[in-house]
Design an enzyme around this catalytic site. Structure first.
Site, PDB file in Angstrom:
ATOM      1  N   ASN A 176     -45.579  48.017  -1.490  1.00 49.28           N
ATOM      2  CA  ASN A 176     -45.280  49.424  -1.802  1.00 49.28           C
ATOM      3  C   ASN A 176     -46.362  50.307  -1.187  1.00 49.28           C
ATOM      4  O   ASN A 176     -47.292  49.808  -0.544  1.00 49.28           O
ATOM      5  CB  ASN A 176     -45.170  49.621  -3.322  1.00 49.28           C
ATOM      6  N   ASP A 205     -42.646  44.365  -9.014  1.00 55.02           N
ATOM      7  CA  ASP A 205     -41.913  43.781 -10.137  1.00 55.02           C
ATOM      8  C   ASP A 205     -41.158  42.521  -9.728  1.00 55.02           C
ATOM      9  O   ASP A 205     -40.836  41.690 -10.558  1.00 55.02           O
ATOM     10  CB  ASP A 205     -40.918  44.804 -10.691  1.00 55.02           C
ATOM     11  N   LYS A 247     -41.705  30.931  10.334  1.00 55.98           N
ATOM     12  CA  LYS A 247     -41.211  32.297  10.511  1.00 55.98           C
ATOM     13  C   LYS A 247     -39.674  32.305  10.578  1.00 55.98           C
ATOM     14  O   LYS A 247     -39.090  31.498  11.310  1.00 55.98           O
ATOM     15  CB  LYS A 247     -41.806  32.871  11.802  1.00 55.98           C
ATOM     16  N   PHE A 290     -50.713  52.892 -16.084  1.00 55.09           N
ATOM     17  CA  PHE A 290     -50.242  54.012 -15.262  1.00 55.09           C
ATOM     18  C   PHE A 290     -48.721  53.973 -15.211  1.00 55.09           C
ATOM     19  O   PHE A 290     -48.130  52.904 -15.267  1.00 55.09           O
ATOM     20  CB  PHE A 290     -50.789  53.902 -13.829  1.00 55.09           C
ATOM     21  N   LYS A 325     -43.086  53.153 -21.774  1.00 66.95           N
ATOM     22  CA  LYS A 325     -43.905  52.063 -21.227  1.00 66.95           C
ATOM     23  C   LYS A 325     -45.140  51.818 -22.080  1.00 66.95           C
ATOM     24  O   LYS A 325     -45.514  50.683 -22.360  1.00 66.95           O
ATOM     25  CB  LYS A 325     -44.354  52.394 -19.792  1.00 66.95           C
ATOM     26  N   LYS A 371     -45.514  48.278 -23.965  1.00 66.62           N
ATOM     27  CA  LYS A 371     -46.513  47.356 -23.398  1.00 66.62           C
ATOM     28  C   LYS A 371     -47.830  47.384 -24.173  1.00 66.62           C
ATOM     29  O   LYS A 371     -48.834  46.843 -23.722  1.00 66.62           O
ATOM     30  CB  LYS A 371     -46.743  47.687 -21.920  1.00 66.62           C
TER      31      LYS A 371
HETATM   32  N1  CTP Z   1     -47.572  46.536 -14.402  1.00 61.87           N
HETATM   33  C1  CTP Z   1     -48.054  45.253 -14.529  1.00 61.87           C
HETATM   34  N2  CTP Z   1     -47.326  44.209 -14.066  1.00 61.87           N
HETATM   35  C2  CTP Z   1     -46.117  44.403 -13.499  1.00 61.87           C
HETATM   36  C3  CTP Z   1     -45.610  45.707 -13.358  1.00 61.87           C
HETATM   37  C4  CTP Z   1     -46.368  46.755 -13.815  1.00 61.87           C
HETATM   38  O1  CTP Z   1     -49.163  45.085 -15.057  1.00 61.87           O
HETATM   39  N3  CTP Z   1     -45.433  43.360 -13.052  1.00 61.87           N
HETATM   40  C5  CTP Z   1     -48.377  47.652 -14.931  1.00 61.87           C
HETATM   41  C6  CTP Z   1     -48.858  48.639 -13.882  1.00 61.87           C
HETATM   42  O2  CTP Z   1     -50.140  48.274 -13.385  1.00 61.87           O
HETATM   43  C7  CTP Z   1     -48.903  49.932 -14.659  1.00 61.87           C
HETATM   44  C8  CTP Z   1     -47.813  49.770 -15.705  1.00 61.87           C
HETATM   45  O3  CTP Z   1     -47.531  48.383 -15.790  1.00 61.87           O
HETATM   46  O4  CTP Z   1     -50.111  50.113 -15.345  1.00 61.87           O
HETATM   47  C9  CTP Z   1     -46.541  50.493 -15.402  1.00 61.87           C
HETATM   48  O5  CTP Z   1     -46.078  50.118 -14.138  1.00 61.87           O
HETATM   49  P1  CTP Z   1     -44.649  50.575 -13.597  1.00 61.87           P
HETATM   50  O6  CTP Z   1     -44.349  49.852 -12.322  1.00 61.87           O
HETATM   51  O7  CTP Z   1     -44.589  52.058 -13.598  1.00 61.87           O
HETATM   52  O8  CTP Z   1     -43.763  50.061 -14.782  1.00 61.87           O
HETATM   53  P2  CTP Z   1     -42.616  49.050 -14.920  1.00 61.87           P
HETATM   54  O9  CTP Z   1     -42.673  48.516 -16.313  1.00 61.87           O
HETATM   55  O10 CTP Z   1     -42.636  48.046 -13.817  1.00 61.87           O
HETATM   56  O11 CTP Z   1     -41.347  49.988 -14.865  1.00 61.87           O
HETATM   57  P3  CTP Z   1     -40.391  50.454 -13.682  1.00 61.87           P
HETATM   58  O12 CTP Z   1     -39.070  49.951 -14.074  1.00 61.87           O
HETATM   59  O13 CTP Z   1     -40.503  51.956 -13.704  1.00 61.87           O
HETATM   60  O14 CTP Z   1     -40.923  49.844 -12.399  1.00 61.87           O
END
Ligand code: CTP
Length: 406
Positions: A207, A276, A286, A320, A334, A338
């Site tokens: 990303n 995610d 490759k 975040f 969130k 969490k």
């Molecule tokens: N985070 C994490 N591990 C993951 C995904 C996210 O620890 N696999 C943490 C990020 O570092 C951040 C928080 O979760 O502090 C929120 O991340 P975000 O990607 O916004 O949340 P998601 O729960 O993945 O929701 P979304 O569906 O919006 O991606």
């Protein structure tokens, strides 16, 4: 260093010209800079350069008067928040180490109670000379601070240690020295940057995260006296000094690094943009292109912060939320799901906010429904405000546990 008075001592070495750039860096950060030069330094660079840059008179002579009755060295020595000597020659280091005060700079250093940061620059053999090393050790043991000289090509056409340290390092050490250590005793674990999820040896999914926000939190926590462990995905940022650095690539590596370092942490700030999903299959060779479309099946990665949240103990957990819509609703959800204590809600659609910028616009939400809405500001300032909220929560936690004991 905003509003701080820096006395910049410039001594007679070829690196004296770099002190002009250093003075500019201090001024850019809001400090007032007052330059004292040795006579020899004026052979390398003109006092007028510093006077023009700083807007303040430049002192060379011990007996120059600043006001009607004030002797220069006493005024500067008493009013300085810090004295920085850059470049510092072997000669000036030797003089300070032996209590010799025969010009305005050494007299000011002798008379000041402010911290003194010495940035040596000299010929490689001089820098390695046991007498110089002994003088530096003696000064370090007495509380004088040093930014060690760097490695590289020197003006005398040799290569080795002796170059004036890079200006960013000097500036960072000044910031560090001037910062109140209100997080000493804490251990802050920070994650930063993107993760990379590879599907063959040359390709991966990632990303836009640059890691700037997380690095800012790590550096700010270090300045405030905390021990810091920075678990970082791949970024192009320089590794911050004074911080334990754990480089990782994938989400699973990041998860393992976080768990391995969780025990010692009292605060966890998860600013990494963790992928995610990862490709379900990895090809050792490759993948070659073909006529038909390529399908990559993705599977879920571990949610690291949820795992930390489940085993949080007394730690303060900060997450975040990067969103493009419904900022407060999604971020609050969130935080609750969490088990975070704070969430930094970041609408990346706003100009000046988000990944690549040096600035950000965020709201810091807490579990009681409180919200600190910050305007557009530098990521270092955002980091400072996040840590302020962490401190407030720690204060509350302490108060609550004291209440329980009674
Ligand atoms: N985070 C994490 N591990 C993951 C995904 C996210 O620890 N696999 C943490 C990020 O570092 C951040 C928080 O979760 O502090 C929120 O991340 P975000 O990607 O916004 O949340 P998601 O729960 O993945 O929701 P979304 O569906 O919006 O991606």
């Amino acid at each position: 260093m905003k509003g701080k008075k820096i006395v910049l001592g410039v001594t007679g070495g070829i690196a004296a010209y770099k002190a002009a750039e250093l003075a500019r860096e201090f001024i850019k950060r809001g400090a007032g800079v007052h330059v004292i030069m040795t006579k020899n330094a004026t052979e390398f660079i003109a006092p007028l350069t510093f006077q023009t840059l700083t807007g303040n008179p430049v002192f060379v002579d011990t007996f120059q008067l600043t006001g009607e009755w004030e002797i220069g060295h006493i005024t500067l020595a008493e009013s300085a928040h810090i004295v920085v000597v850059a470049p510092a020659t072997a000669n000036v280091i030797g003089k300070i180490a032996h209590g010799i005060a025969d010009d305005l700079l050494t007299t000011t250093i002798m008379a000041t109670r402010a911290p003194v940061l010495i940035c040596p620059a000299m010929n490689v053999n001089m820098y390695a000379n046991p007498i110089v090393r002994e003088n530096m050790e003696k000064l370090a043991a007495t509380g004088y601070r040093f930014v060690e000289a760097g490695y590289g090509e020197l003006a005398c056409k040799t290569e080795g240690y002796g170059r004036l340290a890079c200006l960013e390092d000097i500036v960072e050490d000044v910031e560090d020295i001037l910062t109140v250590k209100d997080l000493s005793g804490q251990h802050v674990l920070v994650t930063a940057g993107p993760t990379r999820e590879a599907f063959d040896p040359v390709r991966f999914i990632t990303n836009y995260s640059t890691g700037k926000m997380g690095y800012a939190v790590a550096v700010m926590a270090k300045r405030r006296g905390a021990k810091v462990t920075l678990v970082s995905g791949p970024t192009s940022l320089p590794q911050p000094r004074g911080v334990e650095f754990v480089p990782v690539s994938s989400a699973r590596q990041m998860r393992d690094a976080v768990m391995a370092n969780l025990e010692k942490a009292t605060v966890v700030v998860k600013s990494a943009a963790v992928a995610d999903y990862r490709p379900a299959d990895y090809s050792e060779s490759k993948i070659k292109k073909a006529q038909k479309p390529l399908e990559i099946r993705l599977e879920r990665n571990p949610d690291i912060i949820s795992e930390v949240g489940r085993d949080k103990g007394n730690r303060i957990l900060v997450g975040f939320a990067v969103e493009t819509d419904n900022l407060i609703r999604y971020a609050t959800k969130k935080m609750m799901e969490k088990n975070m204590d704070l969430i930094v809600a970041n609408d990346i659609t706003l100009p000046g906010a988000g990944f690549a910028a040096q600035t950000n616009i965020v709201k810091i939400l807490d579990r009681e429904g409180g919200s600190v809405d910050l305007p557009l500001m530098d990521k270092m300032d955002v980091a400072a405000r996040i840590l302020d909220r962490v401190r407030e929560l720690m204060g509350k936690q302490k108060g609550a546990s004291r209440g329980k004991k009674r």
